[in-house]
Motif scaffolding. Structure first.
Motif, PDB file in Angstrom:
ATOM      1  N   LEU A 190       0.838  -1.205   0.000  1.00  0.00           N
ATOM      2  CA  LEU A 190       0.000   0.000   0.000  1.00  0.00           C
ATOM      3  C   LEU A 190       0.871   1.253   0.000  1.00  0.00           C
ATOM      4  N   TYR A 192       3.991   1.508  -0.997  1.00  0.00           N
ATOM      5  CA  TYR A 192       4.685   1.592  -2.287  1.00  0.00           C
ATOM      6  C   TYR A 192       3.759   2.177  -3.341  1.00  0.00           C
ATOM      7  N   GLY A 193       2.533   1.656  -3.378  1.00  0.00           N
ATOM      8  CA  GLY A 193       1.606   2.082  -4.409  1.00  0.00           C
ATOM      9  C   GLY A 193       1.237   3.540  -4.275  1.00  0.00           C
ATOM     10  N   VAL A 194       0.945   3.967  -3.047  1.00  0.00           N
ATOM     11  CA  VAL A 194       0.462   5.338  -2.897  1.00  0.00           C
ATOM     12  C   VAL A 194       1.612   6.339  -3.006  1.00  0.00           C
ATOM     13  N   GLY A 196       4.181   6.098  -4.854  1.00  0.00           N
ATOM     14  CA  GLY A 196       4.705   6.194  -6.210  1.00  0.00           C
ATOM     15  C   GLY A 196       3.691   6.757  -7.184  1.00  0.00           C
ATOM     16  N   ASN A 197       2.523   7.134  -6.651  1.00  0.00           N
ATOM     17  CA  ASN A 197       1.460   7.609  -7.537  1.00  0.00           C
ATOM     18  C   ASN A 197       1.791   8.997  -8.083  1.00  0.00           C
ATOM     19  N   PRO A 198       1.960   9.129  -9.385  1.00  0.00           N
ATOM     20  CA  PRO A 198       2.398  10.417  -9.946  1.00  0.00           C
ATOM     21  C   PRO A 198       1.387  11.542  -9.746  1.00  0.00           C
ATOM     22  N   LEU A 199       0.150  11.217  -9.355  1.00  0.00           N
ATOM     23  CA  LEU A 199      -0.853  12.272  -9.208  1.00  0.00           C
ATOM     24  C   LEU A 199      -0.776  12.947  -7.849  1.00  0.00           C
ATOM     25  N   THR A 205       9.892   8.018  -7.600  1.00  0.00           N
ATOM     26  CA  THR A 205       9.968   6.813  -8.420  1.00  0.00           C
ATOM     27  C   THR A 205      10.623   5.675  -7.649  1.00  0.00           C
ATOM     28  N   ASP A 206      11.261   5.997  -6.519  1.00  0.00           N
ATOM     29  CA  ASP A 206      11.852   4.948  -5.686  1.00  0.00           C
ATOM     30  C   ASP A 206      11.117   4.971  -4.351  1.00  0.00           C
ATOM     31  N   SER A 207       9.830   4.600  -4.383  1.00  0.00           N
ATOM     32  CA  SER A 207       8.988   4.893  -3.233  1.00  0.00           C
ATOM     33  C   SER A 207       9.161   3.910  -2.086  1.00  0.00           C
ATOM     34  N   LEU A 225      -4.734   5.410   2.408  1.00  0.00           N
ATOM     35  CA  LEU A 225      -3.824   4.314   2.056  1.00  0.00           C
ATOM     36  C   LEU A 225      -2.524   4.409   2.846  1.00  0.00           C
TER      37      LEU A 225
ATOM     38  N   ALA B  44      -1.148  -7.158  -5.984  1.00  0.00           N
ATOM     39  CA  ALA B  44      -1.202  -5.715  -5.737  1.00  0.00           C
ATOM     40  C   ALA B  44       0.096  -5.051  -6.168  1.00  0.00           C
ATOM     41  N   PHE B  45       1.236  -5.713  -5.901  1.00  0.00           N
ATOM     42  CA  PHE B  45       2.523  -5.143  -6.320  1.00  0.00           C
ATOM     43  C   PHE B  45       2.571  -4.960  -7.835  1.00  0.00           C
ATOM     44  N   PHE B  48       0.221  -2.040  -8.891  1.00  0.00           N
ATOM     45  CA  PHE B  48       0.778  -0.716  -8.585  1.00  0.00           C
ATOM     46  C   PHE B  48       1.996  -0.433  -9.461  1.00  0.00           C
ATOM     47  N   SER B  49       2.799  -1.476  -9.694  1.00  0.00           N
ATOM     48  CA  SER B  49       4.004  -1.296 -10.488  1.00  0.00           C
ATOM     49  C   SER B  49       3.638  -0.819 -11.885  1.00  0.00           C
ATOM     50  N   TYR B  51       0.781   0.688 -12.762  1.00  0.00           N
ATOM     51  CA  TYR B  51       0.128   1.998 -12.704  1.00  0.00           C
ATOM     52  C   TYR B  51       1.151   3.108 -12.484  1.00  0.00           C
ATOM     53  N   ASN B  52       2.107   2.870 -11.573  1.00  0.00           N
ATOM     54  CA  ASN B  52       3.102   3.899 -11.253  1.00  0.00           C
ATOM     55  C   ASN B  52       4.222   3.959 -12.278  1.00  0.00           C
ATOM     56  N   THR B  54       6.872   2.079 -12.400  1.00  0.00           N
ATOM     57  CA  THR B  54       8.204   1.809 -11.838  1.00  0.00           C
ATOM     58  C   THR B  54       8.360   0.301 -11.730  1.00  0.00           C
ATOM     59  N   ASP B  56      10.209  -1.392  -9.435  1.00  0.00           N
ATOM     60  CA  ASP B  56      10.517  -1.918  -8.092  1.00  0.00           C
ATOM     61  C   ASP B  56       9.522  -2.974  -7.639  1.00  0.00           C
TER      62      ASP B  56
END
Lengths: 512, 99
Positions: A190, A192-194, A196-199, A205-207, A225, B44-45, B48-49, B51-52, B54, B56
């Motif tokens: 969670l 990592y996903g949030v 790294g979100n560009p919005l 980029t290395d979240s 999140l 999920a990884f 997200f990977s 979508y973002n 990246t 990682d």
């Protein structure tokens, strides 16, 4: 293909920064080789090789710590490893832990028909994983180090594969360990996903890097999140250190595991868990302090109360040690809350407390390893009847260890508790301090009940006979000179740290 | 396929595994539920990977798969050894250690 990128990455890979960990793993691999090449009658030197190797590393690491310049923090391996004075001090801690666990292992394995070398091999690998874990600055390294040591612990807990208690403890530990790892991972995904979100503002980029995550979380502290991810990561860690309400596995696993492994879990695993929690709360989750301070304060209070009330009715000493370990986790968690509330000395106080806890716990576990019978999970307080009369030296270690854990002056544990409580007081957490002091008072009951059993004759009525000079109920392993030396070091450490701390505490506060 | 649907599926899988660990009494099914939770994380990884944009997260999946395999190897070894001594894998009957 752009090779320049790889060159930039490779420039920060300074392998010499991890020389202690690499040396430990090489030593562990060396033990495997020795097992293959040595003739059968020379194989009993393998434990000595493991212990001697660790002592050499301890000396070298101590020299490095003493000579370290004040400003020695450094990031290596593309910011995946962060070395601070804290990680250098914790190296010493884990090496001490590894040495004493190896020593307890020789005592434990002397009485049992079990494979010998594998125990020391896994202990060395797990010790190296602890060191990497407390230096990790990125969730990938963090996860890999954490799982290396957790899987090592699954094997160690179930090490006595002829005993169904040990296997059962291993299975329980495995299921709950896997469960907590999955929650930890869901928290990581969670975050990592949030992050790294560009919005979102402050995204990176290395979240999974802790510094980038800290920047992101301070800018988005109310994102659901972020909150959910941070809470799940902390729940996963809370399982590992065994605080209420995630302490259910502690008594069963501590009872079933072989005594040296119980000591390893109680001391090193808990210490690593706390350092990681401090790293996380003081780093990436700093922006969420407003949420976590009340939450952790309540958890710490409940943990102290549970950990001190639950052992009152226990007769099995391994369960007593496990449950009282929960109480110590509570005191330490109160110290973590004090760090978040801005107490300057709380960080040093926690590290000092961990060292006193290491000395006290290992002294008690060393005695337990000598008293332990063939069925290691059955270690009752009754086994300590007339203990002091027949084993005065071990009884001295028992008193010093238990007294230090209870926090009786002039032993080391008292100073550790005193500094920690001063830190909690300075942070203004008066209710938590009251609960902690109440907990210490309760803990004296069960610690001293154990000492009373060992030292004072209890007039039993009926079947046990009433003659004064009856033999001890159990057959206690006599310590060999090397074992006596190890116990002597622990007792001396407890007494010396109790009477004289020298500049040690000042230096600790200064460095952290 | 949006990010939301991927995360929704991952969340449902995770909760299924979570309930499986808490409610089922057969140790094998509990171990399978733990694996289900880990695989929900993998999904999920990957989501997200993508979508973002990246890598990682996609790399992390390999670490999780490796660790899960090691965990199952140790888990099944312990379970087989325990089954030889007790002739059961039900959690209700594996209760030698208790207060």
């Amino acid at each position: 293909m752009n090779l320049e990128v790889f060159k930039v990455f490779a420039e920060s890979n300074i392998w010499s920064a991890l020389w202690v960990e690499i040396a430990l793993v090489l030593l562990a691999l060396g033990l495997l080789v020795l097992e293959l090449v040595l003739p059968a009658n020379a194989k009993r030197t393998i434990p000595s090789v493991a212990i001697a190797g660790q002592i050499i590393l301890l000396v070298l690491a101590s020299i490095q710590l003493i000579q370290m310049p004040d400003d020695c923090s450094g990031m290596y391996f593309s910011q995946m490893i962060l070395q601070t004075p804290q990680s250098a001090i914790m190296r010493i801690f884990f090496l001490l832990g590894g040495i004493f666990v190896s020593y307890l292992g020789t005592v434990y394995l002397a009485r049992r028909e079990l494979p010998k070398m594998e125990f020391f091999h896994i202990v060395l690998v797990v010790t190296a994983a602890f060191m990497i874990l407390v230096q990790s600055h990125h969730f990938v390294v963090f996860f890999v180090a954490l799982e290396t040591l957790t899987i090592g612990f699954y094997v160690l807990v179930a090490y006595c594969r002829t005993s169904s208690a040990s296997l059962e403890a291993g299975l329980k530990f495995l299921i709950l360990g896997g469960f907590s790892s999955a929650m930890l991972l869901f928290g990581i995904v969670l975050l990592y996903g949030v992050a790294g979100n560009p919005l979102l503002p402050g995204y990176s980029t290395d979240s999974m890097n802790f510094s980038n995550l800290a920047t992101f979380i301070t800018q988005n502290p109310t994102n659901p999140l972020v909150l959910g991810g941070a809470v799940l990561v902390l729940v996963g860690m809370a399982f590992k250190i065994g605080v209420v309400p995630f302490q259910i596995w502690v008594p069963d696993v501590y009872q079933g595991a072989p005594t040296p492994v119980t000591a390893f879990l109680a001391v090193c695993s808990k210490a690593a868990g706390f350092i990681v929690i401090i790293n996380l709360l003081n780093g990436p989750f700093l922006g969420l302090s407003d949420v976590f301070i009340p939450l952790l304060a309540v958890v710490a209070g409940l943990t102290i109360l549970f950990g001190n009330i639950a052992p009152l009715s226990q007769r099995n000493v391994k369960r007593v040690m496990g449950l009282s370990g929960v109480a110590h986790a509570g005191y330490l968690l109160a110290g973590v809350v004090a760090i978040l509330c801005g107490s300057a000395i709380a960080h040093g106080a926690i590290i000092f407390y961990l060292f006193t806890y290491l000395l006290g716990s290992f002294a008690v576990f060393a005695v337990m390893a000598h008293v332990s019978q063939k069925e290691d999970e059955i270690q009752e307080i009754d086994h300590y009847e007339n203990f002091a009369k027949h084993n005065p030296f071990l009884a001295l270690a028992l008193v010093c260890g238990l007294g230090s854990l209870a926090g009786i002056p002039p032993l080391a544990g008292f100073i550790g508790k005193l500094i920690l409580f001063i830190a909690i007081f300075k942070a203004g957490l008066y209710t938590l301090l009251g609960i902690a002091i109440l907990g210490v008072v309760i803990s004296i009951y069960y610690y001293f009940g154990w000492i009373r059993e060992a030292f004072f004759h209890i007039y039993a009525i009926g079947e046990r006979g009433t003659t004064d000079d009856r033999e001890q109920l159990v057959d206690v392993l006599k310590p060999t000179p090397m074992h006596a030396l190890a116990i002597g070091v622990l007792v001396t450490g407890i007494l010396v740290l109790g009477f004289y701390q020298g500049g040690l505490i000042d230096r600790l506060f200064y460095m952290l | 396929m949006t990010l939301h649907s991927v995360i929704l599926v991952a969340g449902i899988l995770f909760i299924t595994g979570f309930l499986g660990v808490l409610l089922r009494r057969n140790t094998l099914i509990v171990l399978m539920s733990v694996e289900l939770m880990l695989n929900a994380v993998n999904l999920a990884f990957v989501g997200f990977s993508r979508y973002n944009n990246t890598m990682d997260g996609a790399v992390f999946v390999f670490f999780i798969i490796t660790v899960a395999a090691a965990e199952v190897a140790v888990g099944l070894a312990i379970l087989v050894a325990l089954f030889r001594r007790r002739q059961t894998v039900m959690l209700d009957t594996i209760n030698q250690l208790k207060d």
